[in-house]
Scaffold this motif. Sequence first.
Motif, PDB file in Angstrom:
ATOM      1  N   HIS A 104      72.274  19.751  69.403  1.00  0.00           N
ATOM      2  CA  HIS A 104      73.645  19.537  68.888  1.00  0.00           C
ATOM      3  C   HIS A 104      74.144  18.118  69.107  1.00  0.00           C
ATOM      4  O   HIS A 104      75.107  17.889  69.819  1.00  0.00           O
ATOM      5  CB  HIS A 104      74.654  20.566  69.425  1.00  0.00           C
ATOM      6  CG  HIS A 104      74.580  20.854  70.900  1.00  0.00           C
ATOM      7  ND1 HIS A 104      75.156  20.052  71.846  1.00  0.00           N
ATOM      8  CD2 HIS A 104      73.996  21.863  71.587  1.00  0.00           C
ATOM      9  CE1 HIS A 104      74.936  20.548  73.038  1.00  0.00           C
ATOM     10  NE2 HIS A 104      74.230  21.642  72.910  1.00  0.00           N
ATOM     11  N   PRO A 105      73.503  17.177  68.451  1.00  0.00           N
ATOM     12  CA  PRO A 105      73.830  15.785  68.740  1.00  0.00           C
ATOM     13  C   PRO A 105      75.266  15.407  68.364  1.00  0.00           C
ATOM     14  O   PRO A 105      76.053  15.089  69.248  1.00  0.00           O
ATOM     15  CB  PRO A 105      72.823  14.970  67.922  1.00  0.00           C
ATOM     16  CG  PRO A 105      72.076  15.914  67.072  1.00  0.00           C
ATOM     17  CD  PRO A 105      72.483  17.309  67.414  1.00  0.00           C
ATOM     18  N   ALA A 106      75.634  15.513  67.117  1.00  0.00           N
ATOM     19  CA  ALA A 106      76.994  15.115  66.765  1.00  0.00           C
ATOM     20  C   ALA A 106      77.982  16.223  67.096  1.00  0.00           C
ATOM     21  O   ALA A 106      79.059  15.981  67.594  1.00  0.00           O
ATOM     22  CB  ALA A 106      77.072  14.754  65.294  1.00  0.00           C
ATOM     23  N   GLY A 107      77.580  17.440  66.833  1.00  0.00           N
ATOM     24  CA  GLY A 107      78.499  18.564  66.972  1.00  0.00           C
ATOM     25  C   GLY A 107      79.180  18.655  68.315  1.00  0.00           C
ATOM     26  O   GLY A 107      80.383  18.874  68.397  1.00  0.00           O
ATOM     27  N   GLN A 108      78.390  18.428  69.356  1.00  0.00           N
ATOM     28  CA  GLN A 108      78.943  18.606  70.696  1.00  0.00           C
ATOM     29  C   GLN A 108      80.135  17.694  70.950  1.00  0.00           C
ATOM     30  O   GLN A 108      81.092  18.076  71.607  1.00  0.00           O
ATOM     31  CB  GLN A 108      77.862  18.319  71.735  1.00  0.00           C
ATOM     32  CG  GLN A 108      78.332  18.696  73.120  1.00  0.00           C
ATOM     33  CD  GLN A 108      77.356  18.280  74.192  1.00  0.00           C
ATOM     34  OE1 GLN A 108      76.406  17.547  73.941  1.00  0.00           O
ATOM     35  NE2 GLN A 108      77.587  18.733  75.376  1.00  0.00           N
ATOM     36  N   LEU A 109      80.021  16.479  70.437  1.00  0.00           N
ATOM     37  CA  LEU A 109      81.136  15.565  70.682  1.00  0.00           C
ATOM     38  C   LEU A 109      82.124  15.574  69.526  1.00  0.00           C
ATOM     39  O   LEU A 109      83.121  14.893  69.556  1.00  0.00           O
ATOM     40  CB  LEU A 109      80.600  14.153  70.912  1.00  0.00           C
ATOM     41  CG  LEU A 109      79.888  13.944  72.245  1.00  0.00           C
ATOM     42  CD1 LEU A 109      79.430  12.506  72.387  1.00  0.00           C
ATOM     43  CD2 LEU A 109      80.778  14.318  73.416  1.00  0.00           C
ATOM     44  N   GLU A 110      81.838  16.364  68.506  1.00  0.00           N
ATOM     45  CA  GLU A 110      82.686  16.310  67.314  1.00  0.00           C
ATOM     46  C   GLU A 110      83.932  17.182  67.444  1.00  0.00           C
ATOM     47  O   GLU A 110      85.014  16.770  67.087  1.00  0.00           O
ATOM     48  CB  GLU A 110      81.855  16.734  66.099  1.00  0.00           C
ATOM     49  CG  GLU A 110      82.420  16.332  64.761  1.00  0.00           C
ATOM     50  CD  GLU A 110      82.532  14.819  64.567  1.00  0.00           C
ATOM     51  OE1 GLU A 110      83.525  14.403  63.969  1.00  0.00           O
ATOM     52  OE2 GLU A 110      81.634  14.066  65.025  1.00  0.00           O
ATOM     53  N   HIS A 111      83.783  18.404  67.995  1.00  0.00           N
ATOM     54  CA  HIS A 111      84.923  19.290  67.834  1.00  0.00           C
ATOM     55  C   HIS A 111      85.911  19.339  68.989  1.00  0.00           C
ATOM     56  O   HIS A 111      86.891  20.042  68.923  1.00  0.00           O
ATOM     57  CB  HIS A 111      84.499  20.684  67.366  1.00  0.00           C
ATOM     58  CG  HIS A 111      83.559  21.403  68.273  1.00  0.00           C
ATOM     59  ND1 HIS A 111      82.219  21.451  68.027  1.00  0.00           N
ATOM     60  CD2 HIS A 111      83.768  22.094  69.397  1.00  0.00           C
ATOM     61  CE1 HIS A 111      81.638  22.161  68.964  1.00  0.00           C
ATOM     62  NE2 HIS A 111      82.549  22.560  69.817  1.00  0.00           N
ATOM     63  N   ASN A 112      85.705  18.562  70.040  1.00  0.00           N
ATOM     64  CA  ASN A 112      86.747  18.472  71.064  1.00  0.00           C
ATOM     65  C   ASN A 112      87.302  17.052  71.144  1.00  0.00           C
ATOM     66  O   ASN A 112      87.864  16.650  72.143  1.00  0.00           O
ATOM     67  CB  ASN A 112      86.200  18.860  72.440  1.00  0.00           C
ATOM     68  CG  ASN A 112      85.598  20.256  72.437  1.00  0.00           C
ATOM     69  OD1 ASN A 112      86.134  21.153  71.812  1.00  0.00           O
ATOM     70  ND2 ASN A 112      84.485  20.419  73.113  1.00  0.00           N
ATOM     71  N   VAL A 113      87.063  16.278  70.079  1.00  0.00           N
ATOM     72  CA  VAL A 113      87.413  14.861  70.151  1.00  0.00           C
ATOM     73  C   VAL A 113      88.918  14.678  69.940  1.00  0.00           C
ATOM     74  O   VAL A 113      89.462  15.088  68.926  1.00  0.00           O
ATOM     75  CB  VAL A 113      86.640  14.064  69.080  1.00  0.00           C
ATOM     76  CG1 VAL A 113      87.051  12.602  69.113  1.00  0.00           C
ATOM     77  CG2 VAL A 113      85.144  14.201  69.311  1.00  0.00           C
TER      78      VAL A 113
END
Length: 442
Positions: A104-113
Motif C-alpha cells: 500500500h505505497p500511496a494509499g497508506q499515506l493518502e487517506h489520513n492526510v
Amino acid sequence: MNYNSFMLHNFKNILQLKSLSSQTIEAIEIVGSVLPFKTNNYVVDNLIDWKKAPDDPMFKLTFPQKEMLLNDDYNKMKSVIVSGADKQQIKEAANEIRLRLNPHPAGQLEHNVPMIEGEKLYGMQHKYRETVLFFPSQGQTCHAYCTFCFRWPQFVGMEDLKFASKEAELLVKYVQDNHEVTDVLFTGGDPLIMKTKHLETYIRPLLEAEIPNLRHIRIGTKALGYWPYRFLTDDDARDLLNLFEDVKRAGKHLALMAHFNHPAELSTDAVAEAIKNVLNSGAVIRTQSPVLKHINDSCEVWADMLKKQVSLGCIPYYMFVARNTGAQHYFSIPLIEAWKIFRETYQSVSGICRTLRGPSMSCLPGKVQILGVADVKHERVMTFRMIQGRNPDWAARPFFAKYDEEAIWYTDLQPAFDEEKFFFTDELNEILSHNVIESDFE
Ligand SMILES: *Cc1c(COP(=O)(O)O)cnc(C)c1O
Ligand code: SF4
C-alpha cells in the motif's frame, strides 16, 4: 561505541564467522533482496544469542528467514539470483513480489492526510482526533530493520514519501489551527536516527509557538532497543537530552513511545543506562510491540519483558497484532491466540505491569482490541472494542463477531448474531467515500 551498520553486501563474512550454514546464509541473501535488511554492531554483538542462531528470536527479528517468502516467490528469486542476474534484473524480480505483499505505497499515506488552506500536508497523518502523526523526512530510516516491519516498503525505495519543504512551519500552523489536537507524535522509520540538530528544527518551533492545545509530544523510537548509545555516547547525545529537558521546561509532556519486541533488548547495561538518562531528562517511556510468532508469542516472554520494562522505569502501553503486510503469514497468530497470550500475561504480572493494552489491530476503522471470547445464548462469539476510532464516538463500544479460531485480521471477521454488519460499517463507508481510498488494508 561507534555505530557500524551492516547491509546485505557486508553481512556475509559475519555470518560465516558465526558458523551459520551456507543454506541459512543463502536464504538471507535471497529474502533480503526482497524485504529490507540492515543491522548494526550493537545488535550483532549484544542482542543476538549466536549459540542459538538461527533459532534465536533476536536473530529472526533481524535476519530475513526463508519462510518469510512464499515458496514460489522464494524459488523464483533464487533462480534469478543464481542465474547471475544484474542489479536491475534482481530489482525488477523483487518489485514484482513486493507488489503482491500489500505494500500500500500511496494509499497508506493518502487517506489520513490533513489539509491546510486546501493543500495536502504530505508527511503528516491525522486519523484520531487528538493526535497528529508527523514523519520528518530525515527520520525515515532506522538503526536496524525489524523483519516484521510494516513500513518496509519505504526502506526498499518503494514508498514515495513526499514532504513539503517548510514542514516544521506547516506542522505548527496545523496544530495551532486545530484545537482538538493535543498530541504530536513524531514517527518514521525512527525519528531518533536524526541528528539532534535536525530533530530540534521540528520540536523547537512547536515549543516556541506556545500552542495551548498542544500538551504532549511523543517520539516513536526503537533507538533504546537497537542503539542505546544515542542517549549515551553519540556526539550529540547530551544535546538530545537537553532538548528533552527543554520540552519539559516549556510545560509539555514528552513521551518516548519505545519499541521493544523481546526481553533481550532490555538486558544490556547500555539500555539500562540509556533509560536512566531519558528518565532523568523528565521524559516518560511507554513501550509497545506486536505479538509475533517466532519472536515473542508466549506469555513467558511477554511477562518477562513487562517486568524488565517496569523495573527499569518504563510503562507498558500497547500489545499490537501483526499487520497484514510483508511477511504477515510468517509472523501472525490467530486473534484468539493473541488474546490468550495477553490474558495469561496479564494474569501473571502485578497491577503495575497491567497498563498494557491490547491485543490491538491498527486497521481501517480504528484501533480494534480483542477483549475475549464469550458464550451468549448458545452462540460462541468474539468480543471487541475500539481503543481509537476514526469517529471518536466509536471508542470503547463493545461489538461482537462470530467465533473464528483462524481469523488473523479484522477483515476476516463476520458480525455475530446474524447481523449483516458491524455498528460502524455504514458510517465508515460514508467517511471513506470522501477520500480516495486506494486500498482497504490499513
Ligand atoms: C496508534 C495511533 C495513534 C496514537 O493512539 P494512542 O491510543 O493515543 O496512543 C495515533 N494515530 C494513529 C494513526 C495511530 O495508529
Ligand atoms: S524500528 Fe520500527 S520502523 Fe524501524 S524497522 Fe523496526 S518496526 Fe520498522
